[in-house]
Design an enzyme around this catalytic site. Structure first.
Site, short mmCIF file in Angstrom:
data_model
loop_
_atom_site.label_atom_id
_atom_site.label_comp_id
_atom_site.label_asym_id
_atom_site.label_seq_id
_atom_site.Cartn_x
_atom_site.Cartn_y
_atom_site.Cartn_z
N CYS A 136 -79.27 18.77 26.73
CA CYS A 136 -79.47 19.36 28.05
C CYS A 136 -78.92 20.77 28.19
O CYS A 136 -79.67 21.72 28.45
CB CYS A 136 -78.82 18.48 29.13
N HIS A 167 -76.25 21.71 35.39
CA HIS A 167 -75.57 21.37 34.13
C HIS A 167 -75.23 22.59 33.27
O HIS A 167 -75.23 22.53 32.04
CB HIS A 167 -76.39 20.37 33.32
#
Length: 591
Positions: free
Chosen positions: A74, A135
């Site tokens: 990610c 994130h």
């Protein structure tokens, strides 16, 4: 005399209107799913999970079949999407165990001096918004400096998860963050506690003379040891599972059950609020990362358990976004894009729910498996009626990093930029170019150059070498089922000299290794790739005398180091007075 004059005025007015339409900047709606496998979507070959809305986008636009993420995890993949550059260039690729942001209370994240496509579009007059997962860090030196926050990286509006959805957000789903370290600290605390209890018993029984000061010291050491593991790990749901609106924490911990509906409503409202002027919406879904949702309208409706239910919910959400764009009359002036940040997580399953990660079709590997195709080849769908021909399929190598220069081009941003690794996709999407500008593509596992693909200009072949590969466990398995995610260093990998070589045009599943006996161009391929690697290295800040790409980038501060990643209480976003953090969003605003 009057009639010709009126006619000339009407013609002049019409040409002005046409010029305005041609000069009007397009809107952008970018939709990214988390951990989605390329084999999960109908238009990419899945005939058992229903994805009619995503399939419709593909049939009305352009589908890329070799769309490659810059990383199979990610944080680094998203950093590359935002910047149009390999994550190593911004320090967003780790060289050890840590490869993603683990705590919102850490100081690592996308550096404030990096340039994102949102920053570029802001300068072109766009209203920019991010709804969903970020994130890429929040704070640097103090709670509230928000140096890594979306608002500081070009997004005028942010609503969503500054971290990500992960198992700790739902009690009973287990833990994802440094589980072995957490258990080691727990066991150390238990040993100290048992030691203290034993010493007290010995003192009380009179078997030995034990100093009271020693007992007091051991007591405080035990308390500190307990705090060291319990505060950052035992309260992870409070620390990491939060929702922010811009720079304010509005829910801590978040209520996961209603998250999909809230993210969808926020995305739709952003489009409606900005329908009259150029906007960029990056809709970064919390799906389909674990824990999987249990939305009643979709629970038990698919043929693939909870994962299939979640994927069909994703398709419904994409349909609602498309419906919003179309109902406002924006379709012909809106560039819509659907993708995933990387491939599906093969090792994620349990006996209760079954498979919780995605399917990567015929491609080998998955999430966190370096350069294996299954972890980096993702869906790539673009729709723009009137500009992009419906039903076009592009088989050329392309990259998620291409999004940045494509948006720049369409927003008419001609200002100088730093070194980019992506290329404008429009010539391929519009059919004006037959070949990709990506003759070579470089695939990283963490901060290490793992694999390279070469698309020779005189051939349809796409050759790919692997310098090292992750060690699957148990032997013969298709993933790292002992650690749940593969690692990129030390005993976790096997280096290959000469490197493994495949032709993924003829062997997309990377199952038939080429040798000098089976491939006439074998020596040339290795030679050309070696030259390309040297040229690639030269684009990084260099350290004299070093042949290692990671050593050469020592002037770029590593954002994924232990120093940057571990939790610090003074950096923790908090709703209320720290450490008493807690609040709930008013759900009535969505009614």
């Amino acid at each position: 005399m009057l009639a010709p004059l009126l006619l000339s005025l009407l013609l002049a007015s019409g040409s002005d209107v046409k010029g305005e339409v041609e000069d009007k900047k397009p809107n952008f709606v970018l939709m990214m799913v988390d951990d989605l496998g390329i084999g999960d979507i109908g238009c990419y070959g899945n005939d058992t999970i229903r994805t009619p809305n995503i399939d419709r986008l593909a049939s009305e636009g352009v589908k890329l079949t070799q769309y490659i993420a810059a990383a199979p995890l990610c944080t680094p993949s998203r950093a590359a999407v935002m910047t149009g550059r390999y994550p190593l260039r911004s320090g967003m690729a780790g060289t050890g165990r840590v490869q993603v942001v683990l705590f919102l209370g850490g100081s690592g994240g996308l550096p404030p001096n990096e340039t994102t496509f949102a920053k570029r579009l802001q300068k072109q007059g766009y209203t920019t918004g991010l709804v969903g997962k970020w994130h890429l860090g929040v704070n640097c030196e103090s709670r509230g400096d928000h140096c890594h926050h979306p608002n500081q990286h070009g997004f005028s509006y942010f609503y969503g998860l500054p971290f990500t959805l992960f198992n700790d957000c739902v009690p009973g789903e287990g833990s994802d963050v440094l589980v072995d370290l957490r258990l080691a600290l727990q066991h150390l605390t238990l040993l100290l506690g048992l030691g203290l209890l034993t010493m007290v018993c010995v003192r009380l029984s009179g078997l030995l003379e034990v100093s009271l000061w020693l007992l007091v010291l051991l007591f405080f050491v035990s308390i500190v040891a307990a705090a060291v593991w319990y505060v950052p790990f035992g309260l992870l749901q409070t620390w990491n599972c939060i929702i922010m609106r811009n720079q304010d924490v509005i829910e801590q911990p978040m209520t996961v059950e209603t998250l999909p509906q809230r993210l969808l409503a926020e995305a739709q409202n952003f489009i409606k609020r900005n329908a009259d002027h150029p906007f960029l919406l990056f809709f970064s879904l919390a799906h389909i990362h674990t824990p999987l949702f249990t939305t009643p309208a979709f629970a038990g409706k698919s043929r693939h358990g909870r994962y299939g239910d979640n994927l069909e919910e994703v398709d419904w959400i994409i349909g609602k976004i498309t419906e919003t764009v179309d109902s406002l009359g924006l379709a012909n002036n809106t560039f819509m894009h659907f993708t995933s940040d990387h491939g599906g997580h093969l090792e994620d399953s349990d006996s209760r729910i079954g498979q919780k990660g995605g399917w990567n079709s015929i491609y080998k590997g998955g999430k966190a498996m370096g350069g294996w195709e299954g972890g980096i080849r993702v869906p790539g769908i673009f729709r723009w009626p009137g500009r992009l021909a419906a039903g076009r399929v592009v088989d050329e190598p392309t990259s998620l990093m291409d999004l940045y220069p494509t948006l720049k081009y369409l927003a008419k941003d001609t200002q100088p930029d730093r070194h980019l690794d992506g290329y404008n996709l429009m010539p391929l999407l519009e059919g004006k170019a037959a070949r990709s500008k990506h003759e070579f593509m470089f695939h990283y596992c963490g901060g290490y150059l793992n694999a390279v693909r070469w698309h020779p200009t005189d051939s349809n072949s796409i050759f790919k070498v692997h310098f090292f590969t992750p060690n699957f466990f148990p032997p013969g398995a298709g993933g790292c089922y002992d650690t749940k995610v593969c690692l990129c260093h030390g005993q976790h990998v096997t280096h290959h000299n000469p490197p493994l070589l495949y032709d993924i045009f003829h062997d997309p599943s990377e199952s038939r290794q080429l040798t000098p006996e089976t491939e006439p161009r074998y020596a040339e391929i290795l030679q050309q790739i070696a030259k390309a690697v040297e040229k690639h290295k030269s684009t990084f800040p260099s350290k004299e005398g070093s042949d290692d790409v990671q050593v050469q980038t020592n002037t770029i501060h590593n954002q994924m180091s232990w120093e940057k990643i571990l939790w610090r209480p003074w950096l923790q976003p908090c709703c209320g007075t720290f450490p008493f953090c807690g609040c709930k969003e008013d759900k009535n605003i969505y009614k």
